[in-house]
Design an enzyme around this catalytic site. Sequence first.
Site, PDB file in Angstrom:
ATOM      1  N   LEU A   8       0.849  -1.193   0.000  1.00 47.24           N
ATOM      2  CA  LEU A   8       0.000   0.000   0.000  1.00 47.24           C
ATOM      3  C   LEU A   8       0.887   1.246   0.000  1.00 47.24           C
ATOM      4  O   LEU A   8       1.110   1.857   1.039  1.00 47.24           O
ATOM      5  CB  LEU A   8      -0.900  -0.050   1.239  1.00 47.24           C
ATOM      6  CG  LEU A   8      -2.207   0.714   1.204  1.00 47.24           C
ATOM      7  CD1 LEU A   8      -3.067   0.275   0.030  1.00 47.24           C
ATOM      8  CD2 LEU A   8      -2.948   0.490   2.514  1.00 47.24           C
ATOM      9  N   HIS A   9       1.398   1.584  -1.184  1.00 48.46           N
ATOM     10  CA  HIS A   9       2.296   2.738  -1.284  1.00 48.46           C
ATOM     11  C   HIS A   9       1.462   4.004  -1.491  1.00 48.46           C
ATOM     12  O   HIS A   9       0.269   4.028  -1.183  1.00 48.46           O
ATOM     13  CB  HIS A   9       3.354   2.508  -2.367  1.00 48.46           C
ATOM     14  CG  HIS A   9       2.800   2.164  -3.710  1.00 48.46           C
ATOM     15  ND1 HIS A   9       2.648   3.083  -4.709  1.00 48.46           N
ATOM     16  CD2 HIS A   9       2.348   0.978  -4.212  1.00 48.46           C
ATOM     17  CE1 HIS A   9       2.136   2.492  -5.772  1.00 48.46           C
ATOM     18  NE2 HIS A   9       1.934   1.219  -5.498  1.00 48.46           N
ATOM     19  N   MET A  10       2.082   5.045  -2.014  1.00 48.53           N
ATOM     20  CA  MET A  10       1.422   6.345  -1.960  1.00 48.53           C
ATOM     21  C   MET A  10       0.202   6.488  -2.872  1.00 48.53           C
ATOM     22  O   MET A  10      -0.819   7.025  -2.443  1.00 48.53           O
ATOM     23  CB  MET A  10       2.437   7.439  -2.266  1.00 48.53           C
ATOM     24  CG  MET A  10       2.064   8.737  -1.615  1.00 48.53           C
ATOM     25  SD  MET A  10       3.295  10.001  -1.845  1.00 48.53           S
ATOM     26  CE  MET A  10       4.368   9.659  -0.517  1.00 48.53           C
TER      27      MET A  10
ATOM     28  N   SER B 158      -2.800   4.682  -1.508  1.00 48.59           N
ATOM     29  CA  SER B 158      -3.204   5.354  -0.266  1.00 48.59           C
ATOM     30  C   SER B 158      -3.993   6.617  -0.584  1.00 48.59           C
ATOM     31  O   SER B 158      -4.989   6.930   0.082  1.00 48.59           O
ATOM     32  CB  SER B 158      -1.975   5.708   0.583  1.00 48.59           C
ATOM     33  OG  SER B 158      -1.265   4.544   0.937  1.00 48.59           O
TER      34      SER B 158
END
Lengths: 93, 156
Positions: A19-21, A24
């Site tokens: 769950l990277h940027m 997110s």
Amino acid sequence: MSSSSVCSRDVVVALENGLHMSPSAQIVQTAQRFDCDVRIHKGDKTVDGKSMLDILTLAAQHGTTLTLEASGEGAQEAVDALEKLFVTNFATE
Amino acid sequence: MNLSDFVVAEAILPDLQSTSKEDAIRKMVDSLGKTGAIQPEDQESIVSHILKREELGSTGIGNGVAVPHTKHPSVDRLVATIAIARDGVDFASLDGELVFILFLLVSPPDRPGDHLRALEGISRHLRNQNFCSFLRQSKSSDAIVDLLDEADNDQL
């Protein structure tokens, strides 16, 4: 009748890179469409689903199970919309 | 992951003068290049990767903070630098506000876990208002390095 209660559901992070940027940001943008409170649980850690900084502190890697929880007006709809992001693997990575 | 594990102290820019997102990113990458953390011949490619990432959605995540980043095959470990822009930079942030604190990250493509842990470390400290306000008040690289150490040791 629109829901006004508490709704929660487990989802799994299927994204290869976790769950990277970008995903997110999609969560925050989706959660902010609803008036209800949105929380995301990872184990015993709980964060605000409308805060990017909060979500990034989860460092949720591929395969992690998270619990989406919403309370208040539109809780059910919010959880449905958020779950869809995970089920569709955030459309692209 | 501690901030001091991946922030290149010599590349910190305590007084970034930039009016545009691209200029800010270029200056930060250039600063990393001067320390040898990235190779000069890779700088242009790294800048263009970061700008391409920004096109997908701004990394200005609100609260006056941006975290421009990219994966790049030229690095074998995660490297980062910090810039403080006293006048603010228009980063097309999610909340529409100017950005005053920038963390720029370059990660090896095969280490997604390190990237996530770095983001975790950065965002955990940025949630601390003391950390943000002390960072914005820091006038030198040394002061910022000291602050990162204090943050790493939970002394804020």
